[in-house]
Design an enzyme around this catalytic site. Structure first.
Site, PDB file in Angstrom:
ATOM      1  CG  HIS A  63     -36.543   0.376 -44.143  1.00 38.44           C
ATOM      2  ND1 HIS A  63     -36.850  -0.693 -43.345  1.00 38.44           N
ATOM      3  CD2 HIS A  63     -37.011   0.073 -45.382  1.00 38.44           C
ATOM      4  CE1 HIS A  63     -37.489  -1.607 -44.057  1.00 38.44           C
ATOM      5  NE2 HIS A  63     -37.589  -1.169 -45.299  1.00 38.44           N
TER       6      HIS A  63
ATOM      7  CG  ASP B 202     -35.627  -2.798 -47.994  1.00 39.21           C
ATOM      8  OD1 ASP B 202     -36.615  -3.151 -47.344  1.00 39.21           O
ATOM      9  OD2 ASP B 202     -35.574  -1.723 -48.625  1.00 39.21           O
TER      10      ASP B 202
ATOM     11  CG  ASP C 272     -40.871  -0.741 -46.580  1.00 46.89           C
ATOM     12  OD1 ASP C 272     -41.699   0.065 -47.035  1.00 46.89           O
ATOM     13  OD2 ASP C 272     -39.995  -1.253 -47.284  1.00 46.89           O
TER      14      ASP C 272
ATOM     15  CG  HIS D   7     -40.588  -5.711 -45.959  1.00 47.27           C
ATOM     16  ND1 HIS D   7     -39.761  -5.535 -44.865  1.00 47.27           N
ATOM     17  CD2 HIS D   7     -40.330  -4.672 -46.778  1.00 47.27           C
ATOM     18  CE1 HIS D   7     -39.047  -4.443 -45.034  1.00 47.27           C
ATOM     19  NE2 HIS D   7     -39.377  -3.901 -46.197  1.00 47.27           N
TER      20      HIS D   7
END
Length: 1018
Positions: free
Chosen positions: A46, A48, A170, A413
């Site tokens: 994941h 970001d 997420d 996000h």
């Protein structure tokens, strides 16, 4: 507003079908074993797109003292690890990172990656530019960022790389509109990691962790999407993280070793698999083998998974019923589909998200309000520049691409959500500024292109086009310093509009405004409120704003105005506003009304709004309403236990159940003139507002200014809200909020439609994302709406009440990772935020435009406001009128009033991307909710459309080639999908004529147009 009643009573079984073809199993998926518990291991990272570090820092692995993360090394390492074992699989999500890495690879390395994609070892999931937020991102920007990533994947790898599963692991809550968008983009399923802790417990106990989600109450089965909740967010089971960032024991399988642990590891894994299987409905479970920025050493992860698969499956010879395999979300989804299960359904959304009894993730709905406003403003600029580049045949440009990519990053996000570190927020703002400057350069070239050479030659000191990015603080150097200038007003809406322009100008100076016909335009000089003049960092000579109405601006076109400073006392006397400071405490009403304005009444004792009414034939109908700013003190805490949770960037946790007043009464100045009435209110040195009523406008504009929020001695943070009370109205506990700016969802205080709520946070637990509007509905006699210019948190805590949080400043971190308090400062002081709310009431409506029409039309104008451009001039108005192109429109016809042109974008040589959408929901408007047919013939003024290809929403697949999975589903009694429908949406039969487009309520249709030049106007 009529909405279907929620019901948890399960009804008949329906078969959802979005294609007539049968499902073909994915040949790249490893086989499963019937009768066994099949454990699908999904290797993932994941990544970001900015959070604790900037995008660049994450990619290169810089500032590892903040977080050890380097995306380039992840992708390098994964490719090498996949090549060592053809059974291995890996998924990747964020296209923003992938294409940065891809552009640095050699041709040979690119060929290797392409072979891994073709074989199914490397699979793209989600595929947007980022994994976008679902609460604070607008649907227009979501569609754009998804399209940006998905189309690049398609252009690079072809159909083999097209993602068919969405992966939102997420984001902090999940919107129904997001599910609808994914479904319309051809996705077969969605998996996510976060939902309310009580909701998750309920679903686990009832084996409903996976379901069919009805993403729209208007679109039928086109918006249904299989949706699954992952068991542990997106982490591996305890003890089975084999990354260099983890400390779990590896699998040590040499029996000669004293630390040999195969039996222990296998026993623990089988136990974990069986425990997970208890919460799911089939013999298939998914295990996410990865975490944030994992696989910087992929060989370490995958060599241990190779052993795990081998030794767990070896137990089958001894009677074990557990089967483990490398898998992907699409392979897992295929296995669930083949299980022939009947699934429960869901019609609401997954907001608000709470991770604990005192941890409602509703603060980020408002966190970093200036960044949220900047993102929304930039989206409007991006759409306008794409339109003009399309209409003038300018094609793709580096400037446009820069802004598209910046906006794509900002939908992440941890970007528009406001949950990043401060230095990352600064980097995001810089990206927007750079992208905006580049895109406005394209707009400047376009406007210059439309002027004849002789006009440019006569403008010896002209020709340079300026834009004013600081109009939000009433500052614009060119309008303040120039004795004469040309203003261009571009209309990005596909219908003519009239718009009130406000330009900052020096004090006591009159201006002559001339339109393209040479006619004088009525104008008004309005004093800039004192709190605006005192904004920290504002360096401006403007003390007034020049207000005039730009009338009948062509669709996707512009009007130009000649504006010249004049010393005429007669003109100054006509333009200057009457201002009056009021001493409060008396009984004389403070009222402003005119023949075409909304009437405003202010309480003479408090200075607060008291009543508002629309001018109609006969007496004015005044509606009692009040509005005030209040504050919630933020909870301080050390986060060691749930009851000590602090209010922070993510969490809204007020240290009170009632908001407190900022002031007992406010200072009031009224402003009157021929075009606009204003009430200037001051609650004190850090909260003020202007209430405006424009001639001919049927909404009340409320421009608020909040900050610097003061620091108390005990450093208790403050959360500032604007509250509107309709005192004579009973709306019960029901209100409505939008989903990403589109469909409205019913909300009921202290209630969730699908599980029993135990709310220990009575304020925060009733907050919802308000992306564009909050509505109260008490039937046809009373409907009211507040529209916003950015995403905010909102609620209705009492009947007839509407509350929106506008700003927050906090001094404690909430311990969910960001690691610093939400204490934004600028110029050495707390951050100042300025924004607008728009108040509507059903009594403002007319037979031509009912309440649904009022809020949808205004919402379109707020999403795509006119764009201003300026040029200094020495030409007289008469000369300018006769030499320049001062009115231009890019459309050959107006679109119907219920159709919005969502996208017009350069798409290649002689190709344009067009999206049209129906703006209304079923039953929302008596006159505008009906299906509508639009002919594309003659739509573009200067281009003939020679070919039309309908695409799915993301424009990476032809519509006729879309084949989504069919599912069996138990539906609620409100289900709208049926296999007997004549068409996938709204029971509409679409025309065979490719130039005839029929749209049902809330339907978006996407086309690639082939065009050729049909005019020589430019």
């Amino acid at each position: 507003m009529t909405q279907p009643q929620e019901s948890w009573l399960l009804g008949v079984v329906l078969l959802l079908a979005t294609a007539t073809t049968t499902h073909q199993a994915n040949p790249s998926c490893h086989p499963v074993k019937e009768g066994m518990l099949n454990v699908h291991l999904v290797c993932h990272t994941h990544d970001d797109v900015g959070w604790l570090k900037t995008v660049d820092q994450y990619f290169y692995g810089a500032h590892n003292s903040i977080q050890r993360a380097g995306v380039q090394y992840i992708l390098d390492s994964v490719v090498d690890a996949l090549l060592k074992n053809p059974d291995r699989k890996f998924i990747y999500v964020e296209s923003a990172f992938f294409f940065r890495w891809w552009n640095e690879q050699t041709p040979e390395r690119k060929d290797v990656v392409k072979s891994l994609v073709r074989s199914g070892q490397l699979e793209f999931i989600g595929g947007g530019w980022c994994m976008n937020d679902e609460a604070t991102a607008h649907y227009n920007a979501i569609i754009d960022q998804m399209t940006l990533g998905l189309v690049k994947l398609n252009e690079t790898f072809g159909e083999a790389a097209r993602p068919t599963v969405a992966w939102q692991i997420d984001p902090f809550g999940h919107s129904r509109e997001q599910a609808s968008i994914f479904a319309q983009m051809g996705f077969d399923g969605l998996f996510f990691g976060r939902l309310d802790h009580d909701d998750k417990n309920h679903r686990w106990d009832t084996h409903t962790m996976e379901m069919m989600w009805q993403g729209s109450q208007n679109l039928g089965d086109a918006a249904w999407l299989f949706t699954g909740v992952l068991p542990r967010g997106y982490s591996p089971p305890v003890g089975f993280c084999f990354d260099i960032l983890c400390s779990d024991e590896p699998i040590m399988d040499d029996p000669r070793l004293h630390d040999y642990n195969v039996d222990k590891k296998v026993d623990a894994f089988i136990k974990a698999a069986k425990a997970e299987g208890e919460g799911y409905a089939t013999k298939h479970i998914i295990m996410t083998m990865g975490e944030d920025f994992n696989y910087q050493e992929a060989g370490m992860w995958m060599s241990n998974l190779d052993k795990l698969i081998r030794y767990v499956n070896k137990r089958q010879s001894s009677g074990s019923q557990v089967n483990v395999l490398y898998s992907t979300p699409s392979c897992y989804l295929s296995a669930l589909h083949d299980a022939n299960q009947t699934w429960t359904s869901k019609t609401d959304d997954f907001f608000p998200y709470a991770s604990g009894n005192h941890s409602y993730w509703t603060g980020y709905f408002t966190s970093r309000p200036t960044l949220k406003g900047y993102v929304r403003q930039t989206n409007g600029i991006l759409q306008a520049v794409k339109q003009v580049a399309s209409l003038l045949g300018m094609g793709h440009s580096e400037g446009l691409e820069t802004l598209k990519e910046a906006m794509g990053v900002l939908q992440h996000h941890d970007a528009v959500s406001g949950t990043e570190k401060q230095h990352v927020a600064d980097d995001y703002s810089e990206r927007l500024a750079i992208g905006t400057k580049a895109a406005l350069g394209v707009m400047g070239q376009a406007l210059s292109k439309l002027q004849p050479v002789e006009a440019l030659q006569k403008e010896k000191d002209g020709g340079t086009i300026h834009f004013c990015p600081l109009l939000n603080i009433s500052s614009c150097p060119i309008t303040e310093s120039s004795s004469a200038f040309i203003m261009t007003v571009y209309n990005p809406i596909a219908r003519p509009i009239s718009h009130y322009v406000r330009l900052p100008v020096p004090s006591d100076t009159a201006y002559k405004v001339t339109d393209y016909k040479g006619n004088a335009v009525k104008a008004q000089l309005v004093p800039i409120p004192k709190p605006v003049l005192s904004i920290p960092g504002r360096h401006s000579t403007a003390a007034y704003e020049l207000v005039f109405q730009a009338t009948d601006i062509p669709p996707l076109g512009f009007l130009r105005y000649h504006i010249k400073r004049t010393s005429s006392y007669r003109i100054l006397r006509q333009q200057i506003s009457k201002t009056h400071s009021h001493v409060l405490g008396g009984d004389d009403p403070i009222e402003l009304s005119g023949d075409e304005n909304l009437a405003i009444s202010v309480d003479p004792k408090t200075g607060l709004l008291k009543r508002v009414g629309a001018v109609r034939p006969g007496p004015i109908q005044m509606i009692p309403v009040s509005q005030n700013f209040l504050v919630y003190p933020g909870m301080a805490g050390n986060n060691t236990k749930e009851q000590y949770r602090a209010s922070g960037a993510y969490i809204f946790r007020p240290n009170a159940t009632e908001a407190r007043e900022i002031a007992k009464k406010v200072n009031v100045v009224t402003v009157e003139g021929p075009l606009v009435y204003e009430v200037h209110q001051e609650w004190g040195p850090w909260v003020s507002q202007v209430i405006r009523s424009y001639m001919g406008h049927l909404n009340l504009e409320m421009e608020w200014l909040v900050g610097p929020i003061p620091i108390s001695r005990d450093k208790i943070g403050l959360e500032v809200v604007s509250r509107v009370d309709w005192s004579s109205i009973t709306t019960g506990n029901t209100f409505y909020t939008d989903s990403n700016g589109r469909e409205m969802l019913k909300r009921v205080k202290d209630y969730r439609p699908t599980w029993r709520l135990h709310n220990l946070e009575p304020v925060a637990g009733n907050y919802y994302p308000v992306n564009s509007r909050l509505i109260l509905d008490n039937g046809p006699d009373f409907r009211a709406a507040i529209l916003t210019d950015r995403s905010q948190g909102g609620t209705s805590l009492n009947p007839g009440q509407m509350e929106l949080m506008v700003h927050r400043r906090l001094f404690y971190d909430d311990a969910f990772g960001v690691g610093e308090p939400l204490n934004e400062t600028q110029f050495g002081e707390g951050l100042v935020a300025r924004g607008k709310h728009y108040l509507l009431h059903s009594s403002f409506a007319s037979p031509e435009c009912d309440f649904g029409c009022l809020h949808r039309t205004l919402g379109e104008e707020l999403l795509l406001p006119p764009l201003y451009a300026f040029e200094e001039t020495s030409a007289l108005a008469h000369t300018w009128t006769n030499t320049a192109v001062n009115k231009w429109g890019g459309l050959g016809m107006n679109l119907p009033s219920n159709v919005h042109l969502l996208t017009l974008e350069p798409w290649g040589d002689n190709l344009l991307l067009l999206r049209l959408e129906h703006m209304y929901e079923k039953g929302e408007s008596d006159t505008h909710s009906s299906p509508v047919t639009v002919s594309l013939k003659g739509l573009l003024a200067d281009w003939a459309i020679t070919g039309v290809e309908e695409m799915i929403l993301s424009a990476n697949l032809r519509k006729k080639d879309e084949h989504r999975l069919k599912w069996k589903v138990k539906t609620t009694s409100t289900a709208q999908a049926s296999p007997s429908e004549q068409h996938r949406t709204n029971n509409i039969v679409h025309h065979q004529d490719p130039l005839s487009v029929t749209l049902g309520p809330m339907e978006i249709r996407t086309f690639v147009l082939t065009v050729k030049k049909a005019s020589s106007r430019f």
